[in-house]
Design an enzyme around this catalytic site. Structure first.
Site, mmCIF file in Angstrom:
data_model
loop_
_atom_site.group_PDB
_atom_site.id
_atom_site.type_symbol
_atom_site.label_atom_id
_atom_site.label_comp_id
_atom_site.label_asym_id
_atom_site.label_seq_id
_atom_site.Cartn_x
_atom_site.Cartn_y
_atom_site.Cartn_z
ATOM 1 N N GLU A 119 -1.320 0.220 -8.916
ATOM 2 C CA GLU A 119 -0.971 1.643 -9.039
ATOM 3 C C GLU A 119 -0.957 2.128 -10.484
ATOM 4 O O GLU A 119 -0.986 3.332 -10.720
ATOM 5 C CB GLU A 119 0.412 1.889 -8.420
ATOM 6 C CG GLU A 119 0.444 1.740 -6.925
ATOM 7 C CD GLU A 119 0.418 3.079 -6.191
ATOM 8 O OE1 GLU A 119 1.066 4.017 -6.641
ATOM 9 O OE2 GLU A 119 -0.274 3.150 -5.171
ATOM 10 N N ARG A 301 -10.075 2.513 -5.247
ATOM 11 C CA ARG A 301 -9.378 1.628 -6.190
ATOM 12 C C ARG A 301 -9.971 0.222 -6.091
ATOM 13 O O ARG A 301 -9.607 -0.539 -5.212
ATOM 14 C CB ARG A 301 -7.885 1.631 -5.836
ATOM 15 C CG ARG A 301 -7.051 0.720 -6.679
ATOM 16 C CD ARG A 301 -5.596 1.101 -6.625
ATOM 17 N NE ARG A 301 -4.916 0.702 -5.410
ATOM 18 C CZ ARG A 301 -3.727 1.192 -5.038
ATOM 19 N NH1 ARG A 301 -3.114 2.096 -5.773
ATOM 20 N NH2 ARG A 301 -3.157 0.777 -3.933
HETATM 21 C C1 UGA Z 1 0.419 0.863 -2.532
HETATM 22 C C2 UGA Z 1 1.875 0.867 -2.943
HETATM 23 O O1 UGA Z 1 2.099 1.739 -3.990
HETATM 24 C C3 UGA Z 1 2.340 -0.477 -3.403
HETATM 25 O O2 UGA Z 1 2.635 -1.251 -2.279
HETATM 26 C C4 UGA Z 1 1.427 -1.288 -4.250
HETATM 27 O O3 UGA Z 1 1.854 -1.393 -5.571
HETATM 28 C C5 UGA Z 1 0.008 -0.881 -4.221
HETATM 29 O O4 UGA Z 1 -0.408 0.154 -3.407
HETATM 30 C C6 UGA Z 1 -0.821 -2.093 -3.843
HETATM 31 O O5 UGA Z 1 -0.454 -2.789 -2.884
HETATM 32 O O6 UGA Z 1 -1.847 -2.315 -4.477
HETATM 33 P P1 UGA Z 1 -1.080 2.690 -1.456
HETATM 34 O O7 UGA Z 1 -2.251 1.799 -1.309
HETATM 35 O O8 UGA Z 1 -1.391 4.110 -1.702
HETATM 36 O O9 UGA Z 1 -0.090 2.173 -2.573
HETATM 37 O O10 UGA Z 1 -0.096 2.590 -0.202
HETATM 38 P P2 UGA Z 1 -0.199 2.654 1.365
HETATM 39 O O11 UGA Z 1 1.095 3.206 1.829
HETATM 40 O O12 UGA Z 1 -0.582 1.341 1.917
HETATM 41 O O13 UGA Z 1 -1.311 3.779 1.678
HETATM 42 C C7 UGA Z 1 -2.679 3.562 1.610
HETATM 43 C C8 UGA Z 1 -3.389 4.811 2.094
HETATM 44 O O14 UGA Z 1 -3.148 5.003 3.479
HETATM 45 C C9 UGA Z 1 -2.976 6.108 1.408
HETATM 46 O O15 UGA Z 1 -4.137 6.837 1.093
HETATM 47 C C10 UGA Z 1 -2.162 6.850 2.459
HETATM 48 O O16 UGA Z 1 -2.258 8.257 2.336
HETATM 49 C C11 UGA Z 1 -2.800 6.358 3.745
HETATM 50 N N1 UGA Z 1 -1.906 6.376 4.948
HETATM 51 C C12 UGA Z 1 -0.666 5.833 4.901
HETATM 52 C C13 UGA Z 1 -2.407 6.916 6.139
HETATM 53 O O17 UGA Z 1 -3.543 7.420 6.213
HETATM 54 N N2 UGA Z 1 -1.596 6.883 7.254
HETATM 55 C C14 UGA Z 1 -0.354 6.332 7.244
HETATM 56 O O18 UGA Z 1 0.321 6.333 8.318
HETATM 57 C C15 UGA Z 1 0.130 5.795 6.032
#
Ligand code: UGA
Length: 337
Positions: A119, A301
């Site tokens: 992040e 990413r």
């Molecule tokens: C994560 C978290 O910030 C941390 O766990 C960590 O530091 C980092 O990334 C990592 O593991 O590398 P992110 O990947 O954005 O961030 O977190 P998620 O909650 O897994 O979301 C991933 C994507 O899925 C996002 O674009 C979010 O908008 C989407 N999402 C999430 C959905 O489309 N539906 C959902 O129900 C939940």
């Protein structure tokens, strides 16, 4: 080697404890609020566990830092929903509580292996994010999604400054969307406080609709826990000091999948495991509907992992399907309605 793991019961923590307890000449000291993920190691003669709070157990922690060779502080809240809903809690736990640890590590001139994060790169437009050359790009201050990224970034900078001063030895690692058993509890996922894969698995198990935020076209490089752990073990084992001052992206660039693809893979695998069981559907929400106004997303990413390939002789090997199946199975096997 004596190793202190703070947050020993967590997703990375419990798996690391399990690995380390099987190795000769390693003693692990662990602290966590809970112990429910540690059944595999709690009786091991190599593992000394204390139930406690990083905010309160100051004497115990300082004493262990003084005694141990390597300190791995894994305590943090790492779910975007909480960054947006409760940014002060992120600052307190992820930054303030960990800063105290870094200061003790510097006071006793020890080695810290610190979990930075993918992040920190934020919304960089680089095709591959590099540890030493990519600019760290975050949004405006009202977008509290970035408080986690910034908290970790500032700790990275404090650790590096101490390293340059000669107070401590350090290696930073940046997990890129590690997935695997115990990623988040289903209870956390139910509250929306999990990461995307655990939220989706929760929704499958409880017949809730799966939500694709902003169409689900944003992608992540999902990295299976075992691949991540093998890199981490190599970092811990550095006896020559050649990894001092290094930063490693630990992610799988080959598993660069959109969230929509993740949902499709997961739905397919769940259907194979439990045919005709899921009666929910895939629906769409905007980021504002799902997270509120404090949220911004990261479109793509992808880690540059050359540093890890060269210095650790490491490459991730578990593909996305296998990673998702293994994670899903671990939740299905332990599921009690
Ligand atoms: C994560 C978290 O910030 C941390 O766990 C960590 O530091 C980092 O990334 C990592 O593991 O590398 P992110 O990947 O954005 O961030 O977190 P998620 O909650 O897994 O979301 C991933 C994507 O899925 C996002 O674009 C979010 O908008 C989407 N999402 C999430 C959905 O489309 N539906 C959902 O129900 C939940």
């Amino acid at each position: 080697m004596k190793i202190l793991i703070l947050g020993a019961n967590g997703f990375i923590g419990n798996a690391l404890v399990r690995e380390l307890c099987n190795k000769k000449d390693i003693t692990v000291y662990g602290l966590d609020l809970e112990r429910d993920n540690l059944g595999h190691s709690i009786e091991s003669p190599n593992f000394h566990f204390v139930e406690g709070d990083i905010n309160i157990s100051n004497e115990w922690i300082e004493y262990q830092i003084k005694k141990c060779d390597v300190i791995i502080p894994l305590v943090a809240i790492a779910t975007p929903n909480v960054y947006v809903k409760d940014p002060l809690n992120i600052f307190q736990l992820d930054f303030e509580a960990n800063l105290k640890i870094v200061k003790w590590v510097a006071k006793y001139n020890k080695r810290i292996i610190f979990p930075s994060t993918s992040e920190v790169y934020g919304m960089s437009s680089d095709v591959n994010f590099n540890e030493y050359s990519t600019n760290l790009v975050v949004g405006p201050v009202h977008k509290s999604r970035w408080i986690y990224s910034i908290s970790k970034q500032l700790l990275d900078r404090v650790i590096i400054a101490h390293g340059e001063k000669g107070d401590l030895e350090y290696t930073l690692f940046r997990p890129f969307n590690w997935i695997g058993p115990n990623l988040d509890s289903l209870k956390q996922a139910q509250l929306g406080n999990g990461r995307v894969l655990t939220i989706f698995i929760h929704n499958l198990l409880y017949n809730k609709d799966i939500v694709l935020v902003n169409g689900g076209l944003q992608s992540r490089c999902f990295t299976y826990l075992d691949d991540g752990l093998s890199a981490l073990i190599k970092i811990i084992n550095d006896e020559t000091g050649k990894l001092n001052g290094k930063i490693f992206n630990i992610g799988n660039p080959n598993n660069n999948n959109s969230i929509k693809e993740l949902a499709e893979i997961l739905l397919g695998e769940f259907e194979t495991l439990q045919p005709n069981k899921y009666s929910g559907k895939v629906i769409h929400k905007t980021q504002k509907e799902f997270y509120g106004t404090g949220y911004e997303d990261i479109p793509v990413r992808v880690p540059d992992i050359q540093e890890a390939e060269n210095l650790l002789d490491w490459k991730p090997v578990i593909d996305i399907k296998d990673a998702v199946v293994r994670t899903l199975r671990s939740y299905v096997d332990n599921f009690e309605d």
